[in-house]
Design an enzyme around this catalytic site. Structure first.
Site, short mmCIF file in Angstrom:
data_model
loop_
_atom_site.label_atom_id
_atom_site.label_comp_id
_atom_site.label_asym_id
_atom_site.label_seq_id
_atom_site.Cartn_x
_atom_site.Cartn_y
_atom_site.Cartn_z
N ASP A 135 -10.25 3.24 3.84
CA ASP A 135 -10.93 1.59 3.73
C ASP A 135 -12.70 2.07 3.39
OD1 ASP A 135 -9.33 -0.08 3.76
OD2 ASP A 135 -9.41 -0.85 6.05
N LYS B 246 0.45 -1.63 -0.06
CA LYS B 246 -0.39 -0.10 -0.07
C LYS B 246 0.72 1.44 0.10
CE LYS B 246 -3.68 -2.54 1.96
NZ LYS B 246 -4.77 -3.20 2.71
N GLN C 20 -4.46 -1.53 9.56
CA GLN C 20 -4.61 -3.03 8.78
C GLN C 20 -5.21 -3.62 10.05
OE1 GLN C 20 -3.97 -3.85 5.38
NE2 GLN C 20 -4.15 -5.53 5.85
N1 GUN Z 1 -7.15 -6.97 5.86
C1 GUN Z 1 -7.01 -7.34 4.94
N2 GUN Z 1 -7.86 -6.60 4.40
C2 GUN Z 1 -8.11 -4.93 4.47
C3 GUN Z 1 -7.98 -3.93 3.97
O1 GUN Z 1 -8.70 -3.50 3.12
N3 GUN Z 1 -7.87 -2.86 4.58
C4 GUN Z 1 -7.45 -3.09 6.04
N4 GUN Z 1 -7.53 -2.13 6.69
N5 GUN Z 1 -7.36 -4.48 6.48
C5 GUN Z 1 -6.81 -5.36 5.71
#
Ligand code: GUN
Length: 281
Positions: free
Chosen positions: A120, A53, A97
């Site tokens: 998100d 990311k 996350q």
């Molecule tokens: N863990 C797995 N996929 C995601 C996501 O798209 N966003 C976040 N914040 N955590 C995750």
């Protein structure tokens, strides 16, 4: 029939080029879109995700801030950090996350993020906005799926879409997005009794369970469009989705591969959401 593949890497590249040019335009006005990524603990998969990311932000000219905290970070400390990021004008998107360590209430943490920075799309305000058709951030994975359908100019009006999986992150928001485009939507899940009867009626199938071979060729109507959100490993340790790709590609009209399908789109839509958060300022 052999299905055409919807190439998530190629579509991502195209969308990320647009993100880069819109970011450059915003920078010319003195605003650099900024994303804060918070990782708590040492989960190896999460470490890879957050690295990707942050790299994607850098590649597209966005500012990113990666904050890593030890497993024993208190909920209180995390909430305090989120509050200061909510107030930070250089940060337009905040991503914590998941999963978080067990002693931290993930929902409480998500609700602490300002809805204006909830890139998100997990906040209740974002979910409510999606459900009522109001402006707000859409969760990145189902949003990416919608972009994939858009890329093949697929008109969902009057079509039957079956979503397999009911998670808050993919299944439920996916169903809402398909509904918003006038599809008739069925959500199936672990207690669904005859999945095959349902998928055989579907014009569009989105598989988002996290289990191999949830969808096989005998369950797919010829010409259906199949989107595979799954991310699993097969017996040889190779990455695979929820769909039996070799079988289903002989029946479907379009299909997304794993890897190289929905996966790259998720991060791309995160960039889009962060950019839009900055553009709204
Ligand atoms: N863990 C797995 N996929 C995601 C996501 O798209 N966003 C976040 N914040 N955590 C995750």
């Amino acid at each position: 029939m052999t299905a055409q593949r919807i190439d998530g890497n190629a579509l991502s590249q195209k969308l990320r080029a647009e993100v880069s040019s819109r970011t450059a335009a915003l920078k010319a006005k003195g605003i650099t879109p900024g994303l804060a990524v918070i990782l708590v603990g040492e989960n190896p998969a999460s470490q890879v995700y957050v690295r990707n990311k942050v790299k994607a932000c850098q590649d597209s000219g966005l500012h990113s801030l990666l904050e890593k905290y030890p497993e024993d970070l208190t909920e209180k400390a995390l909430l305090a950090r989120i509050e200061s990021l909510n107030q930070d004008p250089s940060i337009h998107g905040i991503l914590v996350q998941l999963p978080l360590p067990k002693h931290i209430d993930a929902q409480k943490v998500i609700e602490a993020i300002s809805p204006n920075k909830d890139v998100d799309g997990f906040h209740i305000a974002s979910a409510g906005a999606l459900m009522t058709g109001m402006p707000g951030f859409w969760p990145c994975t189902p949003y990416g799926c919608m972009k994939m359908l858009e890329s093949i100019a697929y008109d969902l009006k009057g079509k039957h879409a079956v979503v397999i999986g009911r998670s808050n992150i993919v299944g439920k928001p996916m169903a809402m997005m398909l509904l918003q485009k006038n599809a008739t939507v069925t959500i199936s899940h672990s207690a669904t009794t005859n999945l095959k009867a349902m998928t055989l009626q579907a014009d569009v199938i989105v598989a988002a369970v996290g289990k191999r071979n949830v969808l096989t060729a005998d369950m797919v109507k010829p010409g259906a469009v199949v989107l595979d959100v799954g991310m699993n490993r097969n017996d040889e340790g190779k990455l695979c989705g929820d769909v039996d790709f070799e079988g289903v590609e002989k029946v479907a009209s379009y299909i997304t591969p794993v890897p190289g399908g929905v996966g790259p789109m998720t991060i791309t839509m995160l960039l889009v959401n962060t950019l839009e958060a900055a553009e709204r300022i």
